[in-house]
Scaffold this motif. Structure first.
Motif, PDB file in Angstrom:
ATOM      1  N   VAL A 114     -22.020  26.320  -2.582  1.00 35.88           N
ATOM      2  CA  VAL A 114     -20.815  25.507  -2.503  1.00 35.88           C
ATOM      3  C   VAL A 114     -21.206  24.037  -2.381  1.00 35.88           C
ATOM      4  N   GLU A 115     -20.581  23.179  -3.146  1.00 39.92           N
ATOM      5  CA  GLU A 115     -20.865  21.743  -3.094  1.00 39.92           C
ATOM      6  C   GLU A 115     -20.349  21.153  -1.786  1.00 39.92           C
ATOM      7  N   TYR A 116     -20.904  20.008  -1.395  1.00 45.63           N
ATOM      8  CA  TYR A 116     -20.529  19.392  -0.121  1.00 45.63           C
ATOM      9  C   TYR A 116     -19.044  19.033  -0.077  1.00 45.63           C
ATOM     10  N   ALA A 117     -18.522  18.548  -1.178  1.00 42.56           N
ATOM     11  CA  ALA A 117     -17.105  18.185  -1.212  1.00 42.56           C
ATOM     12  C   ALA A 117     -16.235  19.421  -0.997  1.00 42.56           C
ATOM     13  N   GLU A 118     -16.644  20.539  -1.613  1.00 43.56           N
ATOM     14  CA  GLU A 118     -15.882  21.774  -1.446  1.00 43.56           C
ATOM     15  C   GLU A 118     -16.049  22.332  -0.035  1.00 43.56           C
ATOM     16  N   LEU A 119     -17.265  22.204   0.513  1.00 39.22           N
ATOM     17  CA  LEU A 119     -17.481  22.619   1.900  1.00 39.22           C
ATOM     18  C   LEU A 119     -16.550  21.866   2.841  1.00 39.22           C
ATOM     19  N   ALA A 120     -16.436  20.587   2.614  1.00 42.39           N
ATOM     20  CA  ALA A 120     -15.562  19.762   3.451  1.00 42.39           C
ATOM     21  C   ALA A 120     -14.132  20.271   3.398  1.00 42.39           C
ATOM     22  N   GLY A 121     -13.679  20.625   2.200  1.00 37.21           N
ATOM     23  CA  GLY A 121     -12.322  21.137   2.055  1.00 37.21           C
ATOM     24  C   GLY A 121     -12.146  22.501   2.696  1.00 37.21           C
ATOM     25  N   LEU A 122     -13.140  23.365   2.543  1.00 35.54           N
ATOM     26  CA  LEU A 122     -13.044  24.714   3.089  1.00 35.54           C
ATOM     27  C   LEU A 122     -13.000  24.715   4.608  1.00 35.54           C
ATOM     28  N   LEU A 123     -13.783  23.818   5.242  1.00 32.87           N
ATOM     29  CA  LEU A 123     -13.937  23.845   6.690  1.00 32.87           C
ATOM     30  C   LEU A 123     -13.253  22.678   7.397  1.00 32.87           C
ATOM     31  N   GLU A 124     -12.463  21.924   6.643  1.00 35.68           N
ATOM     32  CA  GLU A 124     -11.721  20.790   7.196  1.00 35.68           C
ATOM     33  C   GLU A 124     -12.678  19.786   7.844  1.00 35.68           C
ATOM     34  N   LEU A 125     -13.712  19.412   7.077  1.00 34.81           N
ATOM     35  CA  LEU A 125     -14.689  18.424   7.509  1.00 34.81           C
ATOM     36  C   LEU A 125     -14.683  17.270   6.521  1.00 34.81           C
ATOM     37  N   THR A 126     -15.361  16.204   6.887  1.00 32.07           N
ATOM     38  CA  THR A 126     -15.621  15.168   5.891  1.00 32.07           C
ATOM     39  C   THR A 126     -16.831  15.597   5.076  1.00 32.07           C
ATOM     40  N   GLU A 127     -16.963  15.041   3.891  1.00 37.69           N
ATOM     41  CA  GLU A 127     -18.112  15.388   3.064  1.00 37.69           C
ATOM     42  C   GLU A 127     -19.417  14.977   3.745  1.00 37.69           C
ATOM     43  N   ALA A 128     -19.396  13.812   4.388  1.00 35.73           N
ATOM     44  CA  ALA A 128     -20.597  13.346   5.086  1.00 35.73           C
ATOM     45  C   ALA A 128     -20.956  14.288   6.236  1.00 35.73           C
ATOM     46  N   ASN A 129     -19.947  14.776   6.931  1.00 39.70           N
ATOM     47  CA  ASN A 129     -20.183  15.676   8.051  1.00 39.70           C
ATOM     48  C   ASN A 129     -20.736  17.017   7.577  1.00 39.70           C
ATOM     49  N   SER A 130     -20.204  17.524   6.464  1.00 47.21           N
ATOM     50  CA  SER A 130     -20.697  18.794   5.937  1.00 47.21           C
ATOM     51  C   SER A 130     -22.157  18.662   5.511  1.00 47.21           C
ATOM     52  N   ARG A 131     -22.494  17.522   4.928  1.00 46.00           N
ATOM     53  CA  ARG A 131     -23.871  17.281   4.517  1.00 46.00           C
ATOM     54  C   ARG A 131     -24.788  17.212   5.758  1.00 46.00           C
ATOM     55  N   GLN A 132     -24.312  16.519   6.799  1.00 42.60           N
ATOM     56  CA  GLN A 132     -25.086  16.373   8.029  1.00 42.60           C
ATOM     57  C   GLN A 132     -25.302  17.729   8.702  1.00 42.60           C
ATOM     58  N   LEU A 133     -24.248  18.540   8.751  1.00 46.77           N
ATOM     59  CA  LEU A 133     -24.350  19.849   9.387  1.00 46.77           C
ATOM     60  C   LEU A 133     -25.325  20.759   8.645  1.00 46.77           C
ATOM     61  N   TYR A 134     -25.308  20.676   7.315  1.00 49.37           N
ATOM     62  CA  TYR A 134     -26.222  21.496   6.526  1.00 49.37           C
ATOM     63  C   TYR A 134     -27.673  21.104   6.802  1.00 49.37           C
ATOM     64  N   HIS A 135     -27.965  19.834   6.784  1.00 51.39           N
ATOM     65  CA  HIS A 135     -29.335  19.388   7.021  1.00 51.39           C
ATOM     66  C   HIS A 135     -29.788  19.681   8.450  1.00 51.39           C
ATOM     67  N   ARG A 136     -28.862  19.586   9.391  1.00 54.45           N
ATOM     68  CA  ARG A 136     -29.193  19.924  10.773  1.00 54.45           C
ATOM     69  C   ARG A 136     -29.538  21.411  10.883  1.00 54.45           C
ATOM     70  N   ALA A 137     -28.754  22.245  10.191  1.00 51.66           N
ATOM     71  CA  ALA A 137     -29.020  23.685  10.194  1.00 51.66           C
ATOM     72  C   ALA A 137     -30.372  23.993   9.564  1.00 51.66           C
ATOM     73  N   LYS A 138     -30.684  23.311   8.466  1.00 52.74           N
ATOM     74  CA  LYS A 138     -31.965  23.537   7.799  1.00 52.74           C
ATOM     75  C   LYS A 138     -33.132  23.201   8.728  1.00 52.74           C
ATOM     76  N   GLU A 139     -32.982  22.131   9.508  1.00 47.98           N
ATOM     77  CA  GLU A 139     -34.036  21.744  10.446  1.00 47.98           C
ATOM     78  C   GLU A 139     -34.224  22.820  11.518  1.00 47.98           C
ATOM     79  N   LYS A 140     -33.118  23.353  12.024  1.00 49.61           N
ATOM     80  CA  LYS A 140     -33.200  24.371  13.063  1.00 49.61           C
ATOM     81  C   LYS A 140     -33.804  25.672  12.539  1.00 49.61           C
ATOM     82  N   LEU A 141     -33.643  25.922  11.244  1.00 50.00           N
ATOM     83  CA  LEU A 141     -34.145  27.155  10.642  1.00 50.00           C
ATOM     84  C   LEU A 141     -35.495  26.953   9.955  1.00 50.00           C
TER      85      LEU A 141
END
Length: 295
Positions: free
Chosen positions: A126-153
């Protein structure tokens, strides 16, 4: 798109998505079923991406479930392990989708929203823009959350198909330990930094904390081989995509435990023992058979 087409095309991925969000089998099946029923009852003629639409419903229901059980999980006695998925073909999880215990425990390091973002991005691209829409986030926030998750994993190891010789060696080591009490063949397969996780949920006997390091694990397994394993019937199965076993009480025939292992190369890096009786009813109704013990 008709319901039968949606089920055939997306149900395995949707179940895997719900399971990796919640770690619960029956709950995940209910979430997927509710989402599919909702697909029938709401207008969706204008839905361009049914998979993403259904994934959003599954994610939202999963997030609601995690919010509802948050306090229960926090107060859980001992180590919390996901419910086992025994024989993946029964649950129709695609082989390429990692539901190993090692990966599932890593997912527990993520917040529910981080987990949702990571799984949607990784499983459905799912693209970041679509993630933002699906989860009611901003696109920047969805991108940040993904990269944070990748670091933790970052410690996640790629899972490789199990070699038949490895599987045979593991089964032989288990049977030697259970029949004779000799755990040496099993110990020889262990990594130095081996960890054993045991989940009794405060309802049955289990180690409250992970047992770490080969010396402590050897002592722990020696105790099981002397006291517990000889009075259990073993049935080897696939558990969360890897080698595992069902342990049945010899007197009652009831399922007592589910065991699974994670491999790092040709050595065992972790052992998982699920004993909480609340987590065993979802196991397919396999009965212990004597010929399997002698294999």
């Amino acid at each position: 798109m008709e319901l039968q087409d949606v089920v055939a095309s997306y149900q395995p991925q949707l179940f895997a998505l719900a399971y990796r969000m919640t770690g619960e089998v029956a709950v995940s099946e209910d979430i997927v079923q509710e989402s599919l029923v909702n697909w029938v009852t709401v207008p969706h003629e204008d839905v361009q991406h049914p998979q993403a639409y259904l994934a959003k419903m599954v994610i939202n229901r999963s997030l609601n479930h995690l919010a509802a059980v948050k306090r229960q999980r926090e107060a859980y006695r001992g180590t919390w392990l996901p419910e086992p998925v025994v024989n993946q073909e029964f649950r129709q999880i695609e082989a390429r989708i990692d539901v190993s215990y090692g990966f599932m425990l890593l997912l527990e390091k993520l917040t529910p929203t981080e987990r949702a973002v990571f799984l949607l991005k990784e499983s459905f691209d799912v693209e970041y823009a679509e993630l933002a829409g699906l989860l009611e986030l901003t696109e920047a926030n969805s991108r940040q959350l993904y990269h944070r998750a990748k670091e933790k994993l970052a410690g996640a190891k790629k899972r490789f198909p199990l070699d038949p010789k490895q599987q045979q060696a593991l089964q032989h080591a288990f049977l030697m330990a259970s029949h004779t009490g000799d755990i040496n063949p099993f110990v020889q397969l262990l990594k130095e930094d081996i960890v054993v996780y045991s989940d009794g949920g405060g309802k049955v006997t289990a180690a409250l904390n992970p047992v770490m390091g080969i010396s402590h694990v050897t002592a722990f397994l020696s105790g099981l081989a002397r006291k517990s394993w000889p009075i259990r019937d073993w049935q080897f199965v696939t558990v969360n995509g890897g080698v595992g076993a069902l342990l049945f009480n010899k007197e009652t025939g009831a399922l007592d435990s589910v065991m699974a292992v994670d491999l790092d190369g040709d050595q065992i890096s972790a052992v998982y023992i699920v004993r909480n009786p609340d987590k065993l009813p979802t196991i397919p109704g396999a009965e212990p058979t004597r010929n399997q013990q002698q294999a």
